[in-house]
Design a protein around this motif. Structure first.
Motif, PDB file in Angstrom:
ATOM      1  N   LEU A 136      37.544  -3.744  35.256  1.00 50.73           N
ATOM      2  CA  LEU A 136      36.210  -3.383  35.759  1.00 50.73           C
ATOM      3  C   LEU A 136      35.605  -2.254  34.947  1.00 50.73           C
ATOM      4  CD1 LEU A 136      36.628  -3.528  39.658  1.00 50.73           C
ATOM      5  CD2 LEU A 136      35.688  -5.269  38.124  1.00 50.73           C
ATOM      6  N   ASP A 137      36.431  -1.262  34.587  1.00 49.05           N
ATOM      7  CA  ASP A 137      35.920  -0.133  33.804  1.00 49.05           C
ATOM      8  C   ASP A 137      35.524  -0.574  32.398  1.00 49.05           C
ATOM      9  OD1 ASP A 137      36.363   1.505  35.949  1.00 49.05           O
ATOM     10  OD2 ASP A 137      38.267   2.317  35.208  1.00 49.05           O
ATOM     11  N   GLU A 155      32.171  -2.624  32.494  1.00 45.30           N
ATOM     12  CA  GLU A 155      31.183  -2.044  33.415  1.00 45.30           C
ATOM     13  C   GLU A 155      29.782  -2.589  33.139  1.00 45.30           C
ATOM     14  OE1 GLU A 155      29.673   2.338  35.007  1.00 45.30           O
ATOM     15  OE2 GLU A 155      31.012   2.181  33.271  1.00 45.30           O
ATOM     16  N   ARG A 162      41.466  -2.629  37.830  1.00 47.07           N
ATOM     17  CA  ARG A 162      40.605  -1.459  37.670  1.00 47.07           C
ATOM     18  C   ARG A 162      40.241  -1.243  36.206  1.00 47.07           C
ATOM     19  NH1 ARG A 162      37.118   0.594  40.747  1.00 47.07           N
ATOM     20  NH2 ARG A 162      35.880   0.353  38.842  1.00 47.07           N
ATOM     21  N   LEU A 163      41.236  -1.413  35.313  1.00 49.55           N
ATOM     22  CA  LEU A 163      40.965  -1.282  33.884  1.00 49.55           C
ATOM     23  C   LEU A 163      39.918  -2.294  33.430  1.00 49.55           C
ATOM     24  CD1 LEU A 163      44.521  -0.750  32.339  1.00 49.55           C
ATOM     25  CD2 LEU A 163      42.665   0.915  32.423  1.00 49.55           C
ATOM     26  N   TYR A 178      38.182  -2.947  24.414  1.00 53.25           N
ATOM     27  CA  TYR A 178      38.816  -1.797  25.066  1.00 53.25           C
ATOM     28  C   TYR A 178      40.248  -1.616  24.569  1.00 53.25           C
ATOM     29  CZ  TYR A 178      41.526   0.617  28.643  1.00 53.25           C
ATOM     30  OH  TYR A 178      42.406   1.451  29.282  1.00 53.25           O
TER      31      TYR A 178
END
Length: 289
Positions: free
Chosen positions: A131-132, A135, A128-129, A150
């Motif tokens: 994909l975020d 993005e 999930r991290l 990130y």
């Protein structure tokens, strides 16, 4: 760039110890354009040295001291030429992320670097991290850079906030650590996205104009596998691609495969003091600008 690396580790024991069996990963590799011109390893008390290449073709030196001793000194001196021009442009177009699984499925060298390891655990949270962080991006190189950026942005560089056995999960929770921790987090995120990634240990030259974290000490970064380029480095601690200032020592699945530089066992007291001195010096003129 031509660099000299001096790495000295010294142990003082409260009482004499014996049956000390050790392995050292201190010799720079001859790979990815890097050339190790000379390497000298000294151990005191004097003893016989042997060496071998491990599964990832890292140099491993072995030595043992069976007689009682109250101190142990290991000194490694290397002369290394590091390559210029390995940096990819930020907008380089690589393999689409959606095609990475199929592109790497036939490559045995990628399998281990897509799995969990001792300090790295890909899972739903890291997926999930990833994909975020990436993005809207679909290219593997662009995604990898976004993950590096990130981590550099969201995690605080804080020496002593972690230790050498800190798992990636704790670093994700607290969002602080050092180069080893940031490398583990990046490995977890990249592997969750099916990007083969491996841990790299080495050294970092900090010139007069440089302000790099981890300089003049052992350093760690990440290499991701790009089908069109092979393995390529990214350093989440400094938010950059490794260049001629970086000296490669070893690669592996995570910290446990390649470091600490010295590890071993002995019989005797657990009371000891360890001091480490690392110096990286430029032997040729450093380009300006």
């Amino acid at each position: 760039m031509k660099l000299q690396v001096f790495h000295r580790t010294h142990y003082d024991y409260a009482t004499p110890v014996r049956d000390s069996f050790n392995e050292a990963r201190l010799q720079p590799t001859n790979s990815e354009g890097q050339t190790c011109h000379s390497f000298l390893l000294k151990v005191l008390p004097a003893t016989r040295l042997s060496h071998y290449l491990d599964f990832q073709l890292n140099y491993v030196h072995l030595f043992d001291l069976t007689e009682p001793h109250k101190s142990l000194t290991i000194e490694a001196t290397s002369i290394v030429s590091t390559p210029v021009g390995r940096v990819l442009t930020a907008d380089h177009v690589s393999t689409p992320l959606a095609e990475m699984d199929a592109a790497c499925r036939q490559l045995d060298r990628c399998h281990d670097f897509l799995q969990s390891s001792r300090f790295v655990e890909p899972g739903p949270e890291t997926w999930r991290l990833g994909l975020d962080a990436a993005e809207g991006l679909t290219d593997t190189w662009q995604v990898s850079q976004a993950v590096m950026q990130y981590i550099h942005r969201e995690f605080a560089y804080m020496p002593a906030a972690t230790h050498v056995h800190t798992h990636m999960r704790e670093v994700l929770r607290n969002k602080r650590g050092v180069c080893q921790d940031f490398a583990h987090v990046m490995l977890g995120i990249c592997r969750s996205l099916r990007i083969p990634s491996r841990y790299v240990s080495g050294y970092l030259y900090n010139g007069p104009a440089d302000q790099l974290r981890g300089a003049q000490a052992s350093h760690a970064w990440v290499e991701v596998y790009l089908p069109d380029q092979g393995w390529h480095g990214l350093d989440p601690t400094n938010n950059c691609q490794p260049d001629e200032r970086y000296v490669r020592i070893a690669v592996g699945r995570d910290y446990s495969d390649v470091t600490p530089p010295i590890k071993g066992t002995y019989r005797g007291t657990s009371e000891r003091k360890m001091t480490v001195d690392v110096r990286v010096t430029a032997l040729d003129p450093v380009p300006v600008g």
